[in-house]
Each structure stands twice: as C-alpha cells, then as structure tokens.
Write a protein that holds these residues in place. Sequence first.
Motif, PDB file in Angstrom:
ATOM      1  N   THR A 107      -9.323   5.628   0.160  1.00 28.44           N
ATOM      2  CA  THR A 107      -8.468   4.590  -0.398  1.00 28.44           C
ATOM      3  C   THR A 107      -7.773   3.906   0.766  1.00 28.44           C
ATOM      4  O   THR A 107      -7.897   4.337   1.923  1.00 28.44           O
ATOM      5  CB  THR A 107      -7.454   5.133  -1.430  1.00 28.44           C
ATOM      6  OG1 THR A 107      -6.918   4.028  -2.171  1.00 28.44           O
ATOM      7  CG2 THR A 107      -6.325   5.919  -0.774  1.00 28.44           C
ATOM      8  N   SER A 108      -7.034   2.862   0.457  1.00 34.33           N
ATOM      9  CA  SER A 108      -6.268   2.182   1.495  1.00 34.33           C
ATOM     10  C   SER A 108      -5.016   1.583   0.879  1.00 34.33           C
ATOM     11  O   SER A 108      -4.918   1.419  -0.337  1.00 34.33           O
ATOM     12  CB  SER A 108      -7.105   1.080   2.163  1.00 34.33           C
ATOM     13  OG  SER A 108      -7.326   0.006   1.287  1.00 34.33           O
ATOM     14  N   THR A 109      -4.087   1.287   1.758  1.00 33.48           N
ATOM     15  CA  THR A 109      -2.853   0.619   1.345  1.00 33.48           C
ATOM     16  C   THR A 109      -2.287  -0.134   2.533  1.00 33.48           C
ATOM     17  O   THR A 109      -2.576   0.202   3.690  1.00 33.48           O
ATOM     18  CB  THR A 109      -1.822   1.622   0.788  1.00 33.48           C
ATOM     19  OG1 THR A 109      -0.752   0.908   0.185  1.00 33.48           O
ATOM     20  CG2 THR A 109      -1.284   2.547   1.871  1.00 33.48           C
ATOM     21  N   ASN A 110      -1.490  -1.136   2.249  1.00 35.68           N
ATOM     22  CA  ASN A 110      -0.857  -1.882   3.333  1.00 35.68           C
ATOM     23  C   ASN A 110       0.188  -1.017   4.039  1.00 35.68           C
ATOM     24  O   ASN A 110       0.801  -0.138   3.423  1.00 35.68           O
ATOM     25  CB  ASN A 110      -0.161  -3.138   2.794  1.00 35.68           C
ATOM     26  CG  ASN A 110      -1.155  -4.176   2.357  1.00 35.68           C
ATOM     27  OD1 ASN A 110      -1.446  -4.280   1.177  1.00 35.68           O
ATOM     28  ND2 ASN A 110      -1.683  -4.942   3.287  1.00 35.68           N
ATOM     29  N   VAL A 111       0.416  -1.299   5.306  1.00 35.80           N
ATOM     30  CA  VAL A 111       1.453  -0.618   6.074  1.00 35.80           C
ATOM     31  C   VAL A 111       2.809  -0.783   5.393  1.00 35.80           C
ATOM     32  O   VAL A 111       3.647   0.122   5.423  1.00 35.80           O
ATOM     33  CB  VAL A 111       1.469  -1.152   7.532  1.00 35.80           C
ATOM     34  CG1 VAL A 111       2.714  -0.706   8.270  1.00 35.80           C
ATOM     35  CG2 VAL A 111       0.221  -0.701   8.268  1.00 35.80           C
ATOM     36  N   SER A 112       3.025  -1.900   4.736  1.00 36.60           N
ATOM     37  CA  SER A 112       4.308  -2.165   4.079  1.00 36.60           C
ATOM     38  C   SER A 112       4.497  -1.372   2.776  1.00 36.60           C
ATOM     39  O   SER A 112       5.614  -1.317   2.258  1.00 36.60           O
ATOM     40  CB  SER A 112       4.441  -3.655   3.777  1.00 36.60           C
ATOM     41  OG  SER A 112       3.459  -4.053   2.832  1.00 36.60           O
ATOM     42  N   GLY A 129      -7.825   5.535   9.538  1.00 36.30           N
ATOM     43  CA  GLY A 129      -8.066   4.281  10.238  1.00 36.30           C
ATOM     44  C   GLY A 129      -7.081   3.202   9.864  1.00 36.30           C
ATOM     45  O   GLY A 129      -6.345   3.310   8.882  1.00 36.30           O
ATOM     46  N   LEU A 130      -7.074   2.175  10.669  1.00 38.85           N
ATOM     47  CA  LEU A 130      -6.178   1.035  10.488  1.00 38.85           C
ATOM     48  C   LEU A 130      -6.996  -0.230  10.703  1.00 38.85           C
ATOM     49  O   LEU A 130      -7.751  -0.328  11.680  1.00 38.85           O
ATOM     50  CB  LEU A 130      -5.041   1.103  11.514  1.00 38.85           C
ATOM     51  CG  LEU A 130      -4.006  -0.006  11.496  1.00 38.85           C
ATOM     52  CD1 LEU A 130      -3.168   0.069  10.221  1.00 38.85           C
ATOM     53  CD2 LEU A 130      -3.093   0.125  12.712  1.00 38.85           C
ATOM     54  N   LEU A 131      -6.856  -1.178   9.788  1.00 40.11           N
ATOM     55  CA  LEU A 131      -7.607  -2.424   9.869  1.00 40.11           C
ATOM     56  C   LEU A 131      -6.636  -3.599   9.865  1.00 40.11           C
ATOM     57  O   LEU A 131      -5.801  -3.721   8.967  1.00 40.11           O
ATOM     58  CB  LEU A 131      -8.562  -2.539   8.675  1.00 40.11           C
ATOM     59  CG  LEU A 131      -9.398  -3.813   8.597  1.00 40.11           C
ATOM     60  CD1 LEU A 131     -10.410  -3.866   9.739  1.00 40.11           C
ATOM     61  CD2 LEU A 131     -10.114  -3.883   7.250  1.00 40.11           C
ATOM     62  N   HIS A 132      -6.774  -4.440  10.873  1.00 40.99           N
ATOM     63  CA  HIS A 132      -5.985  -5.668  10.950  1.00 40.99           C
ATOM     64  C   HIS A 132      -6.822  -6.821  10.415  1.00 40.99           C
ATOM     65  O   HIS A 132      -8.039  -6.801  10.515  1.00 40.99           O
ATOM     66  CB  HIS A 132      -5.593  -5.966  12.404  1.00 40.99           C
ATOM     67  CG  HIS A 132      -4.660  -4.961  12.981  1.00 40.99           C
ATOM     68  ND1 HIS A 132      -3.295  -5.096  12.917  1.00 40.99           N
ATOM     69  CD2 HIS A 132      -4.895  -3.789  13.618  1.00 40.99           C
ATOM     70  CE1 HIS A 132      -2.726  -4.055  13.504  1.00 40.99           C
ATOM     71  NE2 HIS A 132      -3.678  -3.247  13.935  1.00 40.99           N
ATOM     72  N   GLY A 133      -6.157  -7.823   9.852  1.00 41.95           N
ATOM     73  CA  GLY A 133      -6.848  -9.045   9.490  1.00 41.95           C
ATOM     74  C   GLY A 133      -7.024  -9.298   8.005  1.00 41.95           C
ATOM     75  O   GLY A 133      -7.406 -10.398   7.624  1.00 41.95           O
TER      76      GLY A 133
END
Length: 150
Positions: A107-112, A129-133
């Motif tokens: 799953t994923s979520t925003n840093v905020s 992991g971390l994805l920018h963009g």
Amino acid sequence: MDRENPGRLVIRRADASDWLVVAGVDSVAASGDEARRASIRRWCEQGSVLLAEDASAPVGYSVLEYTFFEQGFVTMVMVAPTARRRGVGARLLKAAEAACTSPKLFTSTNVSNHPMQLLLQRVGWRPVGLLHGLDEGDPELFYLCPGAEG
C-alpha cells in the motif's frame, strides 16, 4: 467499539449494488467528488471492495487490486469520520491481507497522511520506498504487509 472487534464489525466483499453505500462512507465522495464516486462504482463492480459494517451502519471500506506489478495493492482505506480510531482501519487491512491472492501485498500513503502512517506502523507494515512526483511537494511512502514473502 473495542479494537479486537469494534462494534461487532463484519467485513464482507461489496458488490456492484453497494456502491452508493460505499460512497456514503467516503468523505471525499460524500462531499460531491464525482471522480471518487466513479472510482467507487468501478471498484464495487470489479469486486475489489471490502466493506466494514457494524450493527448500525457501514463504517469503512478498503480496495484490494492487483495492478501494482501483479502484486496485491491496497488502493484505498477509508473509515467514516465517526468510526475513526476504533480499530476499523486495522481490521480492513487484516481482511485485505487475508483476501490477497498474490505473494506480496503493498500500500502507499502521502508523507502528509500521518494517521495512515501510524495505522500502518501499528499493524506492522514496513516502509519499503519513497516516490516523488505523484503529488507535488507530498511524496508517496510505500509499505509492505508483514505477512508478505520477500
């Protein structure tokens, strides 16, 4: 509600006829976001929605898809504002894990999104992991389910 079985929570797979009920639980859809409503309808039609209901009403849902490198991916976890901080999100993640048919579940979520990060930490998902963009100025954090192979 207790955290072990909040409000005698039942989680079931939603079908196409449930989409309006699911949309009513989703604060974004309930505020009139047509794109979210369309996504909810599609998810329900595809059988991707796990719907959490207590004795009185639906209280949350999650979406499990296999579009992330053919691995399980929890696209959405949404808990009704009145049912938050009562274990519903944790139960939805456990249900997604139990329903997942691929070796890995992400799953994923925003840093905020601190509440989601805290939930994922509490149930043992680990950051991978971390994805920018995707969202300008708010990177996406990816997590792996603790029961996943890897």
